[in-house]
Design a protein around this motif. Structure first.
Motif, PDB file in Angstrom:
ATOM      1  N   LYS A  43       0.843  -1.203   0.000  1.00  0.00           N
ATOM      2  CA  LYS A  43       0.000   0.000   0.000  1.00  0.00           C
ATOM      3  C   LYS A  43       0.871   1.244   0.000  1.00  0.00           C
ATOM      4  CE  LYS A  43      -3.892   2.195   2.293  1.00  0.00           C
ATOM      5  NZ  LYS A  43      -4.874   2.115   3.359  1.00  0.00           N
ATOM      6  N   ILE A  44       0.468   2.208  -0.818  1.00  0.00           N
ATOM      7  CA  ILE A  44       1.171   3.489  -0.879  1.00  0.00           C
ATOM      8  C   ILE A  44       0.143   4.608  -0.717  1.00  0.00           C
ATOM      9  CG2 ILE A  44       1.060   3.621  -3.393  1.00  0.00           C
ATOM     10  CD1 ILE A  44       4.035   4.857  -1.517  1.00  0.00           C
ATOM     11  N   PHE A  55       4.472   4.076   2.874  1.00  0.00           N
ATOM     12  CA  PHE A  55       4.500   2.783   2.197  1.00  0.00           C
ATOM     13  C   PHE A  55       4.511   1.683   3.243  1.00  0.00           C
ATOM     14  CE2 PHE A  55       7.554  -0.505   0.416  1.00  0.00           C
ATOM     15  CZ  PHE A  55       6.581  -1.203  -0.276  1.00  0.00           C
ATOM     16  N   ASN A  56       3.607   0.694   3.076  1.00  0.00           N
ATOM     17  CA  ASN A  56       3.641  -0.443   3.993  1.00  0.00           C
ATOM     18  C   ASN A  56       3.282  -1.729   3.266  1.00  0.00           C
ATOM     19  OD1 ASN A  56       0.771  -0.939   4.186  1.00  0.00           O
ATOM     20  ND2 ASN A  56       0.624   0.844   5.506  1.00  0.00           N
ATOM     21  N   ASN A  58       4.050   5.872  -9.777  1.00  0.00           N
ATOM     22  CA  ASN A  58       4.952   4.880 -10.365  1.00  0.00           C
ATOM     23  C   ASN A  58       5.558   3.926  -9.337  1.00  0.00           C
ATOM     24  OD1 ASN A  58       4.553   5.911 -12.945  1.00  0.00           O
ATOM     25  ND2 ASN A  58       6.207   7.384 -12.720  1.00  0.00           N
ATOM     26  N   PHE A  59       5.163   4.060  -8.095  1.00  0.00           N
ATOM     27  CA  PHE A  59       5.749   3.254  -7.018  1.00  0.00           C
ATOM     28  C   PHE A  59       5.571   1.756  -7.281  1.00  0.00           C
ATOM     29  CE2 PHE A  59       6.754   2.165  -2.603  1.00  0.00           C
ATOM     30  CZ  PHE A  59       7.721   3.108  -2.324  1.00  0.00           C
ATOM     31  N   PHE A  60       4.426   1.383  -7.804  1.00  0.00           N
ATOM     32  CA  PHE A  60       4.141  -0.032  -8.047  1.00  0.00           C
ATOM     33  C   PHE A  60       4.377  -0.434  -9.503  1.00  0.00           C
ATOM     34  CE2 PHE A  60       1.019   0.220  -4.297  1.00  0.00           C
ATOM     35  CZ  PHE A  60       2.023  -0.097  -3.397  1.00  0.00           C
ATOM     36  N   ALA A  61       5.317   0.217 -10.148  1.00  0.00           N
ATOM     37  CA  ALA A  61       5.665  -0.173 -11.515  1.00  0.00           C
ATOM     38  C   ALA A  61       6.138  -1.626 -11.490  1.00  0.00           C
ATOM     39  CB  ALA A  61       6.769   0.729 -12.059  1.00  0.00           C
TER      40      ALA A  61
END
Length: 179
Positions: free
Chosen positions: A51-52, A66-67, A112-115
């Motif tokens: 999760k962000i 972020f966790n 883009n964190f979960f690219a």
């Protein structure tokens, strides 16, 4: 008098139909980011939840949270990154002098964190060799054997953090930190 009144009405209508003023045009239209996804991480047979969240209204006050939670709901990783730190540690050629550009930059990082290329399957390949950027050689070797997945995220211009689950220690640890 009638002509003056007509001129005032026409002027008022003309001004009312004009696009917003410059200050209004430069205002940042921002919605907080709240995304999550599931991937195998701490167990190859179960899905952990990543999760962000990006919260705040001004770049200097924004926080990227972020966790990661195991399938059962237990939180196994939690980090908070200040927006001001992310902006301060970026490419000097990138012009972030305006608040609007800073907001766009932070939102892009969160979006883009979960690219897909941030999810490393497996974290370490059997033929990989530990180098100077490996803070824990024992964990690195453990990951080669367990074949568990890893995840990487960026802290700044040249600062990537690679994390993975240590079965031995039952916690998420940094296994690589580099450019």
């Amino acid at each position: 008098m009638r002509k003056l009144l007509l001129l005032i009405i026409i002027s008022t209508l003309f001004l009312a139909c004009q696009p917003g003023n410059k200050a209004k045009d430069d205002a940042v239209n921002f919605k907080n980011v709240n995304q999550q996804m599931t991937k195998s991480f701490s167990d190859l047979n179960a899905q952990d939840t990543f999760k962000i969240e990006l919260n705040g209204r001004k770049p200097e006050n924004m926080v990227l949270v972020f966790n990661i939670k195991k399938a059962g709901g237990k939180e196994i990783y939690h980090v908070q990154l200040k927006g001001s730190d992310l902006i301060g540690d970026t490419d000097p050629n990138l012009d972030l002098s305006k608040e609007k550009d800073q907001m766009t930059f932070l939102k892009t990082i969160a979006d883009n964190f979960f690219a897909e290329d941030n999810f490393l399957e497996p974290a370490v390949l059997p033929e990989d060799k530990a180098d100077n950027y490996v803070p824990d050689k024992v964990l690195y070797e453990e990951l080669k054997k367990s074949r568990l997945n890893g995840f990487k995220y960026r802290l700044g211009k040249e600062n990537n953090v690679y994390i993975a689950w240590s079965e031995k220690e039952q916690k998420v640890k940094i296994y690589y930190k580099c450019c």
